[in-house]
Design a protein around this motif. Sequence first.
Motif, PDB file in Angstrom:
ATOM      1  N   TYR A 249       2.816 -12.359  -1.147  1.00 57.41           N
ATOM      2  CA  TYR A 249       2.622 -11.404  -2.243  1.00 57.41           C
ATOM      3  C   TYR A 249       3.003 -12.104  -3.541  1.00 57.41           C
ATOM      4  CZ  TYR A 249       2.440  -8.176   1.654  1.00 57.41           C
ATOM      5  OH  TYR A 249       2.104  -7.551   2.824  1.00 57.41           O
ATOM      6  N   ARG A 250       1.998 -12.574  -4.245  1.00 58.73           N
ATOM      7  CA  ARG A 250       2.206 -13.279  -5.509  1.00 58.73           C
ATOM      8  C   ARG A 250       1.770 -12.364  -6.644  1.00 58.73           C
ATOM      9  NH1 ARG A 250       1.999 -18.886  -4.214  1.00 58.73           N
ATOM     10  NH2 ARG A 250       3.178 -19.131  -2.278  1.00 58.73           N
ATOM     11  N   ARG A 251       2.732 -11.848  -7.389  1.00 58.70           N
ATOM     12  CA  ARG A 251       2.372 -10.897  -8.440  1.00 58.70           C
ATOM     13  C   ARG A 251       1.440 -11.511  -9.475  1.00 58.70           C
ATOM     14  NH1 ARG A 251       7.716  -7.150  -9.703  1.00 58.70           N
ATOM     15  NH2 ARG A 251       7.988  -6.391  -7.576  1.00 58.70           N
ATOM     16  N   ARG A 252       1.577 -12.825  -9.667  1.00 61.33           N
ATOM     17  CA  ARG A 252       0.691 -13.448 -10.653  1.00 61.33           C
ATOM     18  C   ARG A 252      -0.756 -13.490 -10.172  1.00 61.33           C
ATOM     19  NH1 ARG A 252       3.668 -17.715  -8.440  1.00 61.33           N
ATOM     20  NH2 ARG A 252       2.456 -19.355  -7.421  1.00 61.33           N
ATOM     21  N   ASN A 253      -0.974 -13.246  -8.873  1.00 61.58           N
ATOM     22  CA  ASN A 253      -2.331 -13.242  -8.335  1.00 61.58           C
ATOM     23  C   ASN A 253      -2.861 -11.839  -8.056  1.00 61.58           C
ATOM     24  OD1 ASN A 253      -2.257 -16.042  -8.332  1.00 61.58           O
ATOM     25  ND2 ASN A 253      -1.591 -16.186  -6.212  1.00 61.58           N
ATOM     26  N   ASP A 254      -2.019 -10.817  -8.215  1.00 67.04           N
ATOM     27  CA  ASP A 254      -2.435  -9.462  -7.855  1.00 67.04           C
ATOM     28  C   ASP A 254      -3.646  -8.978  -8.658  1.00 67.04           C
ATOM     29  OD1 ASP A 254      -0.585  -9.194  -5.894  1.00 67.04           O
ATOM     30  OD2 ASP A 254       0.814  -7.968  -7.041  1.00 67.04           O
ATOM     31  N   TRP A 255      -3.814  -9.482  -9.871  1.00 65.60           N
ATOM     32  CA  TRP A 255      -4.919  -9.033 -10.717  1.00 65.60           C
ATOM     33  C   TRP A 255      -6.277  -9.330 -10.080  1.00 65.60           C
ATOM     34  CZ3 TRP A 255      -8.730 -12.324 -12.314  1.00 65.60           C
ATOM     35  CH2 TRP A 255      -8.474 -13.686 -12.202  1.00 65.60           C
ATOM     36  N   HIS A 309      -3.031 -15.310  -0.042  1.00 62.08           N
ATOM     37  CA  HIS A 309      -3.034 -15.180  -1.497  1.00 62.08           C
ATOM     38  C   HIS A 309      -2.349 -16.334  -2.216  1.00 62.08           C
ATOM     39  CE1 HIS A 309      -3.508 -11.737  -4.651  1.00 62.08           C
ATOM     40  NE2 HIS A 309      -4.288 -12.784  -4.862  1.00 62.08           N
ATOM     41  N   LYS A 645       5.712  -4.886  -2.591  1.00 69.53           N
ATOM     42  CA  LYS A 645       5.070  -5.871  -3.463  1.00 69.53           C
ATOM     43  C   LYS A 645       4.927  -5.390  -4.897  1.00 69.53           C
ATOM     44  CE  LYS A 645       0.235  -4.548  -2.645  1.00 69.53           C
ATOM     45  NZ  LYS A 645      -0.076  -4.282  -4.066  1.00 69.53           N
ATOM     46  N   ALA A 646       4.955  -4.075  -5.085  1.00 72.55           N
ATOM     47  CA  ALA A 646       4.742  -3.529  -6.423  1.00 72.55           C
ATOM     48  C   ALA A 646       6.077  -3.133  -7.044  1.00 72.55           C
ATOM     49  CB  ALA A 646       3.823  -2.315  -6.348  1.00 72.55           C
ATOM     50  N   ALA A 647       6.036  -2.821  -8.327  1.00 76.89           N
ATOM     51  CA  ALA A 647       7.239  -2.370  -9.012  1.00 76.89           C
ATOM     52  C   ALA A 647       7.595  -0.961  -8.542  1.00 76.89           C
ATOM     53  CB  ALA A 647       7.013  -2.389 -10.520  1.00 76.89           C
TER      54      ALA A 647
END
Length: 670
Positions: A249-255, A309, A645-647
Motif C-alpha cells: 500500500y503505497r499512498r504515493r501510488n494510490d492516485w 503496487h 491504507k487510508a487516512a
Amino acid sequence: MPLTLRRPTTSQQWSTRLLDGLLFLAAATALIWSLPIRTPWIGLDPGWVESLVQATDAGRIYGSDVVFTFGPYHQLYTGQVSENLNFFLLGRWLYGLGWGAAMLSLRRQIGHPLSWLMLLVLAFLTSQRLDALFNSFCLIVSLTALCRIRQDALPLISYLLQLSTLVLGVLIKLSFVALAAPTILVLVGTELTHRQSYGFEKLIKVLALPLIGIGLMAPAGMGISDGWHYITGPNKDIVSGYSEAMALYRRRNDWQQLPYWLASGFTISLLVTGLKRRLQWRSPWWSALMVSVSAIYFWSPFKAGMVRHDGGHFPMAGLFLLTAGVLTLMLFWRELNPKRAWLWLLMLLPVVAGYSISSKKLASDWGYKLQERNDGLRGFIGASQGEAGRQALRDRRQRDLKRVSGFTESFNIPEGSSADLLPWDTTDLVANKLNYTPRPIPHSLNPYSAELLELNRAFFTDPERRPQFVVLGVNSIDNRWPSTDIDGPALTAIANNYSYRNRGDRGSLVLEEQGTPRASAKETVIWQRDFSLSANRPRTELLELPTDLPPGTSFSLKFEPTLRYKLLKTLYRPPFVTRLMVRYADGYEEKYRLVPSAAEQMPLVPIPRNEDALLQYIEAKTKPVELTISDRDTPVAMKVILKWKAAGNAPPISRYFKSIQITLQAPKQG
C-alpha cells in the motif's frame, strides 16, 4: 476497417502481400524473438528464476513437483537460459509466430499504416512489461475475432498460431489464464459461427485446442491429467493467495487506481459502441454481455499491476490501458467518427491516463535497450541454427555463473550432493555445484495457504524425496515474522530429520540428513485461546501469553474470514495489512505482517532474529536445550491489528474475520 475500400489492382495485391510478410516478421522479431537473454544472478527474484531453470533441466513436472505461478515455458517471461534449451526455442518460435498472425488479423481490419503504428506502440512501450504484452495479445485476438463475424473466416494457419499462443500463455504463467480462457472462447466461438467454414474445417478447429495443449505439454513430460492439475491443483493457491500475502500500500501510488478505472470505463464504452455499430446488433443484452466481458479484460491487468503496487508491477496496468486505448481508436475510428476535433482529443484520454500511470518506471536508456534486444535476437537465431549456437548460450550461462560465484556464500558441502535452501538464495546452491533438490514450493515466501505449507512439510519428511543437506538463513520480506519467512511447518520437519553440520562462510546453517532414522518429536498443543474481537475496533484485545514457555515453542494463528474478506481478496486485495503486535517483557512493542492463510508454526521460543537463535530453536525440537533469553526477546502478550491504507480510523476487525484463534505448540520429548 482498412483505410481504403477500393478494389486493389494486381500490383497493389502484390505490394500488400509483401507488406503483410514484412509486418509478420517485424512483429515476431520486435516483440518476441529479440527479447533479452538473461543469465544467473543473486537475490530474491534471481533466486526463484534460477529455481525454475533448475526444474526445467531436471525434468520436474510443473504443478506437482514444482508448485509455482509459472509453468514449463517460464523462460518466455524470465528470459533466463538453461542447459535444456528446448522450451526456450520452441516457445519463442511459437510465441513470435502467434504475434505475427495476430498483427495480420489486425491489419485486415485497420490497414497497413495503422498496423505499423500499432506495432511501434507494442514494441517500444507495451513490451516493457511482458504481462501487458500478453494481455494486449488477448485483446487484439478477441476484438479482431469479433470484427470478423460478418467477414471471412480466419485462415486456418492463422487460427492455429493464435490459438497455440493462447494455450502457450497459460503454460508460461498460470495467472495468464484469466484472459487466455475468455479469449479462447471468443476465438473458437466466432470461427465456428462462420458460414464459410465447412464441417470438416470446423471439426479441425475444435479438435485443435486439446491437441495443441497435449503437444505443448509433451516436451515437459506432462499429460492431460498433469495439465489439469497444473491449472486446478495447488498452483491456484499461489495465484489466488497473492493478493493477501504480497499486497503493498503505497499512498504515493494510490492516485493511479481511480484514473485507471475511469479511463477503462471510457475505453469499454468506446469499443462496445464501435462493435455495436459495426456488427449492427440491436439487442441490449449483447451490449450488456460485451460490457461484462470487456470489464474482465481490464480487471485482470489492474489486479496484476495494482496489488503489489510497486514500480515493477503497476506499469503493467498502465501499459495495457494505453495499448487498449490506441487499439480501440484504430479499430473503430470510422464507427465512432466524432464530428468535432475536441472529441478526438477526448478519446485520447485513456492513452494519456495509461502513459501517466506507467511513465515513471519506463525505460529511458533506449541505446541499452536496443543493445539488449540485438543481443537477444542474435542469441535466438544462433541457437535456432544448430548445436553450435545452443552450446554458445550454455557456455555463456556457465561463464556468468562462475562470475556470480564470487558474490555467493560457500557452504563447504561436497560437490554434487543434493541440497535445498531456505528461504530463497537458490543461486548460491548452484554456484556451489550442488544438486539442487527443492521442496515443491521452492521459495519460502510463497506457500500462501495451509495446503501449500503441508506440501513443503511433507517433502522434508519423505526420505525418498528430501535432499541430503539443507541450508537455512534468517530472512523475510515485508516485515514478516523473523524466521525463514513463512515456511514454519517445513522448518519443524527439517528440525526432526536433520542435524547441524557446519556454517557457511556468511553464517548460514548447514544441516545434514540423519544417518539413521529417528522418531520425530511430536508437537503437542500446550495452550490455545481465541482473541476477543471487539465489534467496533480495528484490533483484538491484548492477549496475555503463558510464562516459562519451553524451548522450541511455536505459535499458529487460525483466521476464519467473513464473506466480505473473501470477496475482497478474490476481486482485488484486502484494504489493509493484517499485523501482529507483540509486547515483550521489557515493555517494548513490535509489529509484524501476517499472512492470515499461512500463519502456522511460527518460531516463538526463541524468536530467530539471527542464525544463532534459529539453531537453538531447531535443536530444541529434538533434545533438551537450556536457553537464556533476555526480557527484550521474551514475548508476554499479543494482539492482531489492521493497518488501514487510508487516512482515518480502520474498520472493525470483526467485519473481516469471524474468529481468530492462537495455538502454542511445543515438541513432546521423552
